[in-house]
Write a protein that holds these residues in place. Structure first.
Motif, PDB file in Angstrom:
ATOM      1  N   ILE A 134       1.733   6.699   9.539  1.00  0.00           N
ATOM      2  CA  ILE A 134       1.626   5.686  10.591  1.00  0.00           C
ATOM      3  C   ILE A 134       0.170   5.307  10.823  1.00  0.00           C
ATOM      4  O   ILE A 134      -0.175   4.124  10.980  1.00  0.00           O
ATOM      5  N   GLU A 135      -0.714   6.297  10.830  1.00  0.00           N
ATOM      6  CA  GLU A 135      -2.137   6.026  11.037  1.00  0.00           C
ATOM      7  C   GLU A 135      -2.681   5.120   9.938  1.00  0.00           C
ATOM      8  O   GLU A 135      -3.448   4.187  10.205  1.00  0.00           O
ATOM      9  N   ARG A 136      -2.288   5.386   8.690  1.00  0.00           N
ATOM     10  CA  ARG A 136      -2.752   4.549   7.579  1.00  0.00           C
ATOM     11  C   ARG A 136      -2.278   3.106   7.752  1.00  0.00           C
ATOM     12  O   ARG A 136      -3.033   2.145   7.552  1.00  0.00           O
ATOM     13  N   ILE A 137      -1.028   2.939   8.130  1.00  0.00           N
ATOM     14  CA  ILE A 137      -0.467   1.597   8.304  1.00  0.00           C
ATOM     15  C   ILE A 137      -1.138   0.879   9.469  1.00  0.00           C
ATOM     16  O   ILE A 137      -1.477  -0.309   9.382  1.00  0.00           O
ATOM     17  N   GLN A 138      -1.351   1.599  10.572  1.00  0.00           N
ATOM     18  CA  GLN A 138      -2.032   1.002  11.720  1.00  0.00           C
ATOM     19  C   GLN A 138      -3.447   0.570  11.354  1.00  0.00           C
ATOM     20  O   GLN A 138      -3.913  -0.490  11.785  1.00  0.00           O
ATOM     21  N   ASN A 139      -4.131   1.372  10.557  1.00  0.00           N
ATOM     22  CA  ASN A 139      -5.481   1.014  10.118  1.00  0.00           C
ATOM     23  C   ASN A 139      -5.465  -0.252   9.272  1.00  0.00           C
ATOM     24  O   ASN A 139      -6.368  -1.095   9.372  1.00  0.00           O
ATOM     25  N   GLU A 140      -4.444  -0.394   8.427  1.00  0.00           N
ATOM     26  CA  GLU A 140      -4.339  -1.584   7.583  1.00  0.00           C
ATOM     27  C   GLU A 140      -4.166  -2.848   8.422  1.00  0.00           C
ATOM     28  O   GLU A 140      -4.593  -3.932   8.028  1.00  0.00           O
ATOM     29  N   LEU A 141      -3.541  -2.709   9.589  1.00  0.00           N
ATOM     30  CA  LEU A 141      -3.271  -3.864  10.454  1.00  0.00           C
ATOM     31  C   LEU A 141      -4.266  -3.975  11.607  1.00  0.00           C
ATOM     32  O   LEU A 141      -4.056  -4.767  12.530  1.00  0.00           O
ATOM     33  N   SER A 142      -5.337  -3.211  11.561  1.00  0.00           N
ATOM     34  CA  SER A 142      -6.262  -3.125  12.701  1.00  0.00           C
ATOM     35  C   SER A 142      -6.962  -4.445  13.007  1.00  0.00           C
ATOM     36  O   SER A 142      -7.379  -4.679  14.143  1.00  0.00           O
ATOM     37  N   THR A 143      -7.107  -5.327  12.013  1.00  0.00           N
ATOM     38  CA  THR A 143      -7.788  -6.606  12.248  1.00  0.00           C
ATOM     39  C   THR A 143      -6.851  -7.668  12.813  1.00  0.00           C
ATOM     40  O   THR A 143      -7.303  -8.758  13.176  1.00  0.00           O
ATOM     41  N   CYS A 144      -5.570  -7.377  12.887  1.00  0.00           N
ATOM     42  CA  CYS A 144      -4.590  -8.349  13.387  1.00  0.00           C
ATOM     43  C   CYS A 144      -4.571  -8.345  14.912  1.00  0.00           C
ATOM     44  O   CYS A 144      -4.622  -7.283  15.540  1.00  0.00           O
ATOM     45  N   THR A 145      -4.488  -9.528  15.507  1.00  0.00           N
ATOM     46  CA  THR A 145      -4.404  -9.609  16.965  1.00  0.00           C
ATOM     47  C   THR A 145      -3.019  -9.209  17.463  1.00  0.00           C
ATOM     48  O   THR A 145      -2.873  -8.733  18.586  1.00  0.00           O
ATOM     49  N   GLU A 146      -2.008  -9.437  16.637  1.00  0.00           N
ATOM     50  CA  GLU A 146      -0.642  -8.990  16.924  1.00  0.00           C
ATOM     51  C   GLU A 146      -0.140  -8.247  15.691  1.00  0.00           C
ATOM     52  O   GLU A 146      -0.381  -8.681  14.557  1.00  0.00           O
ATOM     53  N   ALA A 147       0.565  -7.142  15.898  1.00  0.00           N
ATOM     54  CA  ALA A 147       1.074  -6.370  14.768  1.00  0.00           C
ATOM     55  C   ALA A 147       2.440  -5.792  15.109  1.00  0.00           C
ATOM     56  O   ALA A 147       2.666  -5.312  16.226  1.00  0.00           O
ATOM     57  N   ASP A 197      12.659   2.206   8.696  1.00  0.00           N
ATOM     58  CA  ASP A 197      13.196   3.560   8.748  1.00  0.00           C
ATOM     59  C   ASP A 197      12.020   4.528   8.847  1.00  0.00           C
ATOM     60  O   ASP A 197      11.425   4.906   7.845  1.00  0.00           O
ATOM     61  N   THR A 198      11.691   4.910  10.073  1.00  0.00           N
ATOM     62  CA  THR A 198      10.537   5.787  10.289  1.00  0.00           C
ATOM     63  C   THR A 198      10.894   7.259  10.139  1.00  0.00           C
ATOM     64  O   THR A 198       9.997   8.104  10.091  1.00  0.00           O
ATOM     65  N   ASN A 199      12.200   7.573  10.078  1.00  0.00           N
ATOM     66  CA  ASN A 199      12.658   8.962   9.946  1.00  0.00           C
ATOM     67  C   ASN A 199      12.114   9.862  11.053  1.00  0.00           C
ATOM     68  O   ASN A 199      11.955  11.069  10.865  1.00  0.00           O
ATOM     69  N   LEU A 225       9.288   5.911   6.030  1.00  0.00           N
ATOM     70  CA  LEU A 225       8.435   7.092   6.074  1.00  0.00           C
ATOM     71  C   LEU A 225       9.156   8.337   5.567  1.00  0.00           C
ATOM     72  O   LEU A 225      10.371   8.346   5.365  1.00  0.00           O
ATOM     73  N   THR A 226       8.381   9.399   5.381  1.00  0.00           N
ATOM     74  CA  THR A 226       8.903  10.673   4.891  1.00  0.00           C
ATOM     75  C   THR A 226       9.913  11.255   5.872  1.00  0.00           C
ATOM     76  O   THR A 226       9.717  11.213   7.087  1.00  0.00           O
ATOM     77  N   SER A 227      10.984  11.821   5.350  1.00  0.00           N
ATOM     78  CA  SER A 227      12.057  12.352   6.195  1.00  0.00           C
ATOM     79  C   SER A 227      11.864  13.840   6.466  1.00  0.00           C
ATOM     80  O   SER A 227      10.929  14.471   5.964  1.00  0.00           O
ATOM     81  N   VAL A 284       0.859  -1.183   0.000  1.00  0.00           N
ATOM     82  CA  VAL A 284       0.000   0.000   0.000  1.00  0.00           C
ATOM     83  C   VAL A 284       0.893   1.231   0.000  1.00  0.00           C
ATOM     84  O   VAL A 284       2.074   1.163   0.352  1.00  0.00           O
ATOM     85  N   HIS A 285       0.330   2.356  -0.411  1.00  0.00           N
ATOM     86  CA  HIS A 285       1.065   3.616  -0.384  1.00  0.00           C
ATOM     87  C   HIS A 285       0.439   4.532   0.661  1.00  0.00           C
ATOM     88  O   HIS A 285      -0.759   4.812   0.611  1.00  0.00           O
ATOM     89  N   ALA A 286       1.253   4.940   1.619  1.00  0.00           N
ATOM     90  CA  ALA A 286       0.805   5.847   2.670  1.00  0.00           C
ATOM     91  C   ALA A 286       1.384   7.224   2.380  1.00  0.00           C
ATOM     92  O   ALA A 286       2.550   7.482   2.663  1.00  0.00           O
ATOM     93  N   PHE A 287       0.573   8.078   1.761  1.00  0.00           N
ATOM     94  CA  PHE A 287       1.017   9.418   1.389  1.00  0.00           C
ATOM     95  C   PHE A 287       2.354   9.364   0.646  1.00  0.00           C
ATOM     96  O   PHE A 287       3.359   9.903   1.077  1.00  0.00           O
ATOM     97  N   ARG A 288       2.317   8.645  -0.479  1.00  0.00           N
ATOM     98  CA  ARG A 288       3.408   8.548  -1.452  1.00  0.00           C
ATOM     99  C   ARG A 288       4.554   7.633  -1.035  1.00  0.00           C
ATOM    100  O   ARG A 288       5.497   7.451  -1.799  1.00  0.00           O
ATOM    101  N   ARG A 289       4.512   7.069   0.140  1.00  0.00           N
ATOM    102  CA  ARG A 289       5.579   6.158   0.542  1.00  0.00           C
ATOM    103  C   ARG A 289       5.065   4.714   0.542  1.00  0.00           C
ATOM    104  O   ARG A 289       4.038   4.417   1.151  1.00  0.00           O
TER     105      ARG A 289
END
Length: 301
Positions: free
Chosen positions: A185-198, A203-205, A172-174, A146-151
């Motif tokens: 980060i919010e977009r990525i967390q939403n993508e993994l929201s159905t996982c019991t462990e994530a 490189d989060t910058n 992530l963007t630097s 997936v692309h989270a704001f161009r990344r």
């Protein structure tokens, strides 16, 4: 307010909305490749319908290595051999890579250790040089880009008896863009929201700004750095406490690489900074695997 300022604000807001819509609809299924010892070649397990649809037992431990391996190709053979030696020494279950170009990737594909032990994600949905993210893993993950704001962000999921376990390799963007990183980060967390462990790693910058800190610990996630910092070298303890994962970089942006965890089944056993030694024989040019250090950690039930 001047009209040109109003138009600029509207244009910026519209651009963000359009980018969000684009991101939400920009999902690419990525190959999961396994080495066939009979044909001596890599095969996408999806094409043979070999994806494991049955729930696997919950692993007793999950060892994670996150590493931005630097897309530049100077001394590439030497650097990649040092990285492969590190992988063999630490034997991680999940390897989250950033800046893994096709040239770097060939070294993984040709490594007997990788061939005998791991599934390797493909590069579908990632074009152009640099900033590619990938995952090498012992589990038969189902991959999605997936692309989270161009990344680009590579997601991997596997079904266990206690629910789905999700992983994300991110770059992530630097710079002074904590607001953009928060949305990524919010977009990525939403993508993994159905996982019991994530587990989100890479490189989060991120700096130590309040906005970055808030984003990294939102929605139940913990920054595993603060669990425990391990080092056998007392001379390095101060720099580790300061969070250095990129050498010769400013204090503000010294801990660019991070691992976040959400879930109740696993606990982090500590964090080890790796890849921070000079490569033997190349000390005169201060050569390391990358301009970043790697982060290694183990999660146990």
């Amino acid at each position: 307010m001047r009209m040109d300022s109003v138009f600029a604000s509207v244009k910026s807001a519209s651009k963000d909305v359009l980018q969000t819509v684009h991101d939400q609809n920009d999902s690419v299924r990525v190959s999961s490749n396994w080495f066939d010892t009979d044909t001596k070649s890599w095969h996408d397990i999806r094409k043979k319908d070999k994806e494991n649809s049955e729930a696997m037992p919950l692993p007793q431990k999950i060892a994670v290595l996150a590493f931005n391996i630097r897309k530049e190709k100077d001394n590439l053979a030497v650097r990649m051999q040092a990285l492969l030696d590190l992988i063999e020494d630490t034997s991680p279950d999940i390897i989250m890579l950033q800046e893994n170009t096709k040239a770097h990737h060939e070294y993984f594909l040709n490594s007997p250790f990788i061939q005998n032990s791991y599934y390797v994600s493909g590069f579908e949905g990632q074009s152009g040089p640099g900033f590619k993210v990938s995952i090498i893993c012992r589990f038969p993950l189902q991959f999605c880009l997936v692309h989270a704001f161009r990344r680009p962000c590579l997601l991997g999921r596997v079904l266990s008896e206690n629910g789905e376990i999700g992983f994300a390799s991110v770059h992530l963007t630097s710079g002074n863009n904590a607001g953009i990183r928060s949305r990524q980060i919010e977009r990525i967390q939403n993508e993994l929201s159905t996982c019991t462990e994530a587990i989100i790693a890479g490189d989060t910058n991120m700096s130590e700004s309040m906005e970055d800190a808030k984003a990294s610990r939102s929605n139940g996630y913990k920054d595993v750095w603060f669990t425990q910092i391990q080092t056998s070298d007392k001379s390095k303890s101060k720099s580790l406490q300061n969070g250095v994962t990129r050498p010769m970089h400013s204090t503000e942006y010294s801990r660019l690489d991070r691992i976040f965890h959400r879930g109740t089944n696993y606990s982090c056993n500590g964090v080890l900074v790796v890849g921070n030694d000079l490569i033997p024989g190349y000390e005169d040019i201060y050569l390391t695997i990358s301009d970043h250090y790697g982060i290694f950690t183990t999660f146990s039930l």
